[in-house]
Enzyme design. Structure first.
Site, PDB file in Angstrom:
ATOM      1  N   ASN A 108     -10.258  -1.054  -0.038  1.00 38.43           N
ATOM      2  CA  ASN A 108      -8.804  -0.918   0.041  1.00 38.43           C
ATOM      3  C   ASN A 108      -8.187  -1.455  -1.253  1.00 38.43           C
ATOM      4  OD1 ASN A 108      -6.069  -1.214   0.518  1.00 38.43           O
ATOM      5  ND2 ASN A 108      -6.334  -1.898   2.633  1.00 38.43           N
ATOM      6  N   CYS A 162       0.817  -1.224   0.000  1.00 38.65           N
ATOM      7  CA  CYS A 162       0.000   0.000   0.000  1.00 38.65           C
ATOM      8  C   CYS A 162       0.848   1.271   0.000  1.00 38.65           C
ATOM      9  CB  CYS A 162      -0.948  -0.001   1.187  1.00 38.65           C
ATOM     10  SG  CYS A 162      -1.850  -1.547   1.332  1.00 38.65           S
ATOM     11  N   HIS A 165      -3.618   6.651   2.453  1.00 45.95           N
ATOM     12  CA  HIS A 165      -4.023   5.348   1.911  1.00 45.95           C
ATOM     13  C   HIS A 165      -5.393   5.020   2.490  1.00 45.95           C
ATOM     14  CE1 HIS A 165      -4.368   1.216   1.010  1.00 45.95           C
ATOM     15  NE2 HIS A 165      -4.067   0.791   2.230  1.00 45.95           N
TER      16      HIS A 165
END
Ligand code: UT7
Length: 322
Positions: free
Chosen positions: A279, A112, A249
């Site tokens: 996500n 990420c 993020h």
């Protein structure tokens, strides 16, 4: 001084939307649980398009938007943990499809944090003066490494991509960065490839899926992200009042709430779209930037902080003057 500027951003997500209710028909979960614990309401899942195709779509948009010719691109970096192949790299597939015949190309694996890491790498190539136009992508088809029987992970992860075209810019652009890794913590792992060959036949089977200790990652993120943002502010001699937006993020809206509280920042400073996309790992920050740009939220001179965290463990932040 020559910095690295972001000339344009773009994104692409697959059309197919999966709601929380739809997920609750395949695992023991509910819209109420997912929404209240994560902020996620929907996510986009690939019906066959792979990571390279997302990047190709985004790359075409970036070339069209900017009028830059494919042959002018010097370097292509794709941040991904879900490449189409182990080799060739996704970036080489993108290079071919876009016709960027003069570009060299490689992938970056930093989960990420991949987009932040990749911007940092691109920045060094541009600052060297040797490379002028760089395409950086963050793109994932996490659905192909998600265990669709595991409610701890399958309600979180999703597919999509975003990217940026970078070029030298006087003064503004990428101003400061703060990057980290801590390889001793494996509370999030994905697709374990074990050694199996003619001299090693009894290897334990590798796990093909993402496995996560969600609580540990939650605690890690809420600890390191505020520190990293503060580090960036200190390095650049700025205060939070100088920052127009923080683009984190997108893993969980509760993580973002806690980060905001720890930084004593108004939540309205944070861009949040985890409700729509879930996500998407390396893709979440460039998708957010592209959406913000499309809404006219980013004006020349605005200072923003992007901040990523994830498997590795990796984390990092960057201050960008738009
Ligand atoms: O991109 C970076 C990588 N990932 C992350 O950033 C994820 C970070 N972590 C998180 O976002 C949160 O920890 C989660 C959303 C993953 C989990 O939320 P939580 O509040 O930490 O829940 P928990 O793991 O402590 O689980 C609480 C309960 C458990 O049941 P019991 O043991 O209390 O009976 C879980 O089994 O919730 C249960 N649970 C679920 N229930 C319904 C876990 N997943 C689900 C689910 N639906 N999908």
């Amino acid at each position: 001084m020559i910095n690295t500027g972001i000339k344009a951003v773009a994104s692409y997500v697959p059309e197919r939307v999966v709601t929380n209710d739809e997920l609750s028909r395949i695992v023991d979960t509910s819209d109420e649980w997912i929404t209240s614990r994560t902020g996620i309401r929907r996510r986009h899942l690939s019906t066959g398009e792979n990571t390279s195709q997302f990047c190709i779509n985004i790359g075409n948009k970036l070339l069209e938007k900017t009028g830059v010719k494919a042959e002018e691109i010097d370097l292509i970096i794709v941040a991904t943990i879900t490449p189409d192949y182990a080799t060739p790299s996704t970036s080489c597939q993108v290079q071919k499809a876009l016709g960027c015949v003069n570009a060299f190309a490689f992938d970056v694996s930093a989960a990420c944090s991949g987009f932040v890491y990749s911007l940092s790498i691109a920045d060094k190539f541009i600052r060297s003066g040797l490379y002028k136009k760089v395409l950086v992508f963050g793109a994932e088809t996490l659905s192909k490494i998600t265990d669709w029987t595991d409610r701890n992970t399958c309600v979180l992860f999703a597919d999509g991509g975003g990217g940026a075209l970078l070029e030298p810019r006087e003064g503004a652009g990428i101003i400061a960065e703060d990057l980290h890794a801590r390889g001793d913590d494996i509370s999030l792992t994905g697709r374990h490839h074990v050694v199996e060959n003619m001299v090693c036949r009894d290897a334990e089977k590798g796990n093909p899926y993402l496995i996560m200790d969600g609580r540990a990652i939650f605690n890690f993120a809420t600890r390191v992200v505020p520190d990293s943002v503060n580090e960036i502010l200190e390095k650049s001699g700025l205060g939070l009042e100088d920052i127009r937006y923080i683009v984190p993020h997108q893993a969980n809206s509760r993580i973002i709430d806690i980060v905001a509280r720890k930084l004593k920042a108004d939540i309205s400073k944070f861009y949040i779209n985890v409700d729509e996309y879930g996500n998407t790992s390396a893709a979440s920050i460039p998708i957010a930037l592209s959406e913000m740009s499309g809404k006219g939220m980013l004006e020349r001179g605005d200072k923003i902080i992007i901040t990523g965290f994830g498997a590795g463990l990796t984390w990092g932040s960057m201050l960008i003057e738009w």
